[in-house]
Design an enzyme around this catalytic site. Sequence first.
Site, mmCIF file in Angstrom:
data_model
loop_
_atom_site.group_PDB
_atom_site.id
_atom_site.type_symbol
_atom_site.label_atom_id
_atom_site.label_comp_id
_atom_site.label_asym_id
_atom_site.label_seq_id
_atom_site.Cartn_x
_atom_site.Cartn_y
_atom_site.Cartn_z
ATOM 1 C CD GLU A 200 -41.327 25.435 59.365
ATOM 2 O OE1 GLU A 200 -41.819 24.329 59.141
ATOM 3 O OE2 GLU A 200 -41.836 26.288 60.127
ATOM 4 N NE ARG B 137 -47.275 37.451 61.918
ATOM 5 C CZ ARG B 137 -46.767 36.478 61.150
ATOM 6 N NH1 ARG B 137 -47.062 36.408 59.882
ATOM 7 N NH2 ARG B 137 -46.007 35.561 61.647
ATOM 8 C CE LYS C 134 -43.689 30.344 55.375
ATOM 9 N NZ LYS C 134 -42.822 29.657 56.339
HETATM 10 P P1 ATP Z 1 -44.984 29.538 59.464
HETATM 11 O O1 ATP Z 1 -44.044 29.611 60.628
HETATM 12 O O2 ATP Z 1 -46.413 29.502 59.829
HETATM 13 O O3 ATP Z 1 -44.606 28.506 58.467
HETATM 14 P P2 ATP Z 1 -43.971 32.150 58.849
HETATM 15 O O4 ATP Z 1 -44.508 33.137 57.878
HETATM 16 O O5 ATP Z 1 -43.779 32.546 60.264
HETATM 17 O O6 ATP Z 1 -44.885 30.894 58.694
HETATM 18 P P3 ATP Z 1 -41.189 31.517 58.772
HETATM 19 O O7 ATP Z 1 -40.416 30.841 57.724
HETATM 20 O O8 ATP Z 1 -41.203 30.940 60.127
HETATM 21 O O9 ATP Z 1 -42.645 31.657 58.229
HETATM 22 O O10 ATP Z 1 -40.745 33.031 58.832
HETATM 23 C C1 ATP Z 1 -39.422 33.428 58.963
HETATM 24 C C2 ATP Z 1 -39.349 34.728 59.707
HETATM 25 O O11 ATP Z 1 -40.137 35.707 59.035
HETATM 26 C C3 ATP Z 1 -39.885 34.608 61.103
HETATM 27 O O12 ATP Z 1 -38.900 35.121 61.988
HETATM 28 C C4 ATP Z 1 -41.119 35.432 61.137
HETATM 29 O O13 ATP Z 1 -41.238 36.091 62.357
HETATM 30 C C5 ATP Z 1 -40.910 36.402 59.980
HETATM 31 N N1 ATP Z 1 -42.204 36.764 59.382
HETATM 32 C C6 ATP Z 1 -43.123 35.925 58.893
HETATM 33 N N2 ATP Z 1 -44.223 36.593 58.476
HETATM 34 C C7 ATP Z 1 -43.974 37.908 58.690
HETATM 35 C C8 ATP Z 1 -44.725 39.120 58.477
HETATM 36 N N3 ATP Z 1 -45.937 39.102 57.952
HETATM 37 N N4 ATP Z 1 -44.150 40.275 58.833
HETATM 38 C C9 ATP Z 1 -42.915 40.307 59.361
HETATM 39 N N5 ATP Z 1 -42.164 39.217 59.593
HETATM 40 C C10 ATP Z 1 -42.679 38.019 59.273
HETATM 41 MG MG MG Z 2 -42.726 30.894 61.600
#
Ligand code: ATP
Ligand code: MG
Length: 574
Positions: A51, A276, A286
């Site tokens: 995102e 994760r 974030k």
């Molecule tokens: P949010 O959705 O709260 O804004 P997010 O960290 O999940 O935060 P995204 O942009 O949705 O951000 O993340 C993109 C991809 O990265 C998603 O598929 C998510 O599962 C993966 N991802 C995010 N954080 C981690 C992590 N700590 N370890 C492994 N994969 C992650």
């Molecule tokens: Mg996310």
Amino acid sequence: MTSTPESNPRQDQNERSEEPARSLNFIEQIIEDDAKSGRFGNRVHTRFPPEPNGYLHVGHAKAIILSYGIAKQYGGLFNLRFDDTNPSKEDVEYVESIKEDVKWLGADWQDRLFFASDYFEQMYEYAVQLIKKGKAYVCDLTAEQIRETRGTATVPGTPSPYRDRSVEENLDLFKRMRDGEFPDGSKTLRAKIDMASPNFNLRDPVMYRILHTPHHRQGTKWSIYPMYDWAHGLEDSIEGITHSICTLEFEHHRPLYDWFLNELGVYHPQQIEFARLNLTYTVMSKRKLLELVKNNYVDGWDDPRMPTICGLRRRGFTPESLRIFCKTIGVAKFNSTIEATVLENAVREDLNKKALRRMAVLDPIKLVIDNYPEGQTEKLVAVNNPENEADGVREVSFSKTLYIEREDFMEDAPKKYYRLSPGREVRLRYAYYVTCKSCVKDADGNVVEVHCEYDPETRGGQSADGRRVQGTIHWVDTQTAIDAEVRLYDRLFNVPNPDDPDNLGDYKDYLNPESLKVVKGAKLEAALADASLDDRFQFERIGYFTLDKTATKDAPVFNRTVSLRDSWSKVAKK
Ligand code: ATP
Ligand code: MG
């Protein structure tokens, strides 16, 4: 910094033995099973769906390396897709930084860069299909009311009074939602599934909400925006993704992912969840990273102390070091926290192979060689990288007055101090044996100069008579040294789990005040004047360093990526 007994000093030695054949991880197992059953006709197609609402961090790096790695391993394809379904927090700045980071990591999306917002029209059509099937309805409850009527783990939810609207009425209202007739939050489109489902995600989840907010790519075209659960499976389906790899918190959303695709009867990818990445001594949310940047706790998103990909890059991490890290930690089905040392060791492992060795003195005092001819200089040969012969050698200049580290001299030294002290002999790396004679102090008693005599028969650091010395120290010629600022980075937090809810204080209370130490007036060997941003160096006996983006020719700045694990002495004793 510690002493360096004689012998071939090779730092950070870390030979990786040939790896034994490894068993498949659970994701590879699923993919190979699917290949056997022919489910996806032997295709493998993965994606990374960020995102664009923040900068990527090392957790995202894990997700990217995993999804891209799987595609590559099975000769498949990999998409980069911006999941830009929420207009309020998104920004083009983030889109650009994410592209740069994914590219830097080596994940090649070729010509498959997609934006979920480009599918809005098609998603809308799919929603209309569900309405026509009687599987979705327009609901007038507020978000608050929806929450209140969801029920609990033991009590089923209460059906919405709008649940049984006719198809015609739903189609009309949904169209008018799209046309912008209703204010924000006044209506939603909900899937009609099961208000008594043990899985909350299936209790008539919201598919669309009204939001009169312009979108960074769609402008004011849309007044309704799809929710993640509705949108995500469609995006995967539209792109022909085979294996949609995501983090564990989506496990309970998978039945909904499957429900939408089944009800629509469209192409159906397999969602797979993995744990994760969590890492000690840092935060990865974030919101918290944004707070650190916005409130100037750090110097921007790419502050080398940040766990962001751009921060790690600026600090001197390599894409390969992050791949080594991911390989080391593997993929799991349960959440855990990885020790920061695992990441640090991964970058050491990579830089040990790649970094050019250089000499740098961070806390200089002068070493005067009393019996060396005044005005004479000579060039000595130094090995660039003992781990890689192809890196060759360089010349370093040597003269009567050198810089050495202040801590490599001690007036009254204990017996086991293998550095300079009156009467003791050491090797100057690549140069000569020198014997310490005396020192000069200022009025306050601080040592300002160390005096010694050299043995001309030991040129190159080898004695002709087989005489051994206990220590080797590094040095820089005062005639050719360049001045630099050196930034010594350490962990950003001083507790392993700064955002543990059981902590007494806020996570910011655990910021490490020593996380950055700026050294002005370091003395570097002349070869470092040619450093470029892509170069990686090992300052001998000190650590791995890289040029900072703020450096200029006249004012070089180097960042410490990581310190050395072992001193020469420890390695040499093996
Ligand atoms: P949010 O959705 O709260 O804004 P997010 O960290 O999940 O935060 P995204 O942009 O949705 O951000 O993340 C993109 C991809 O990265 C998603 O598929 C998510 O599962 C993966 N991802 C995010 N954080 C981690 C992590 N700590 N370890 C492994 N994969 C992650
Ligand atoms: Mg996310």
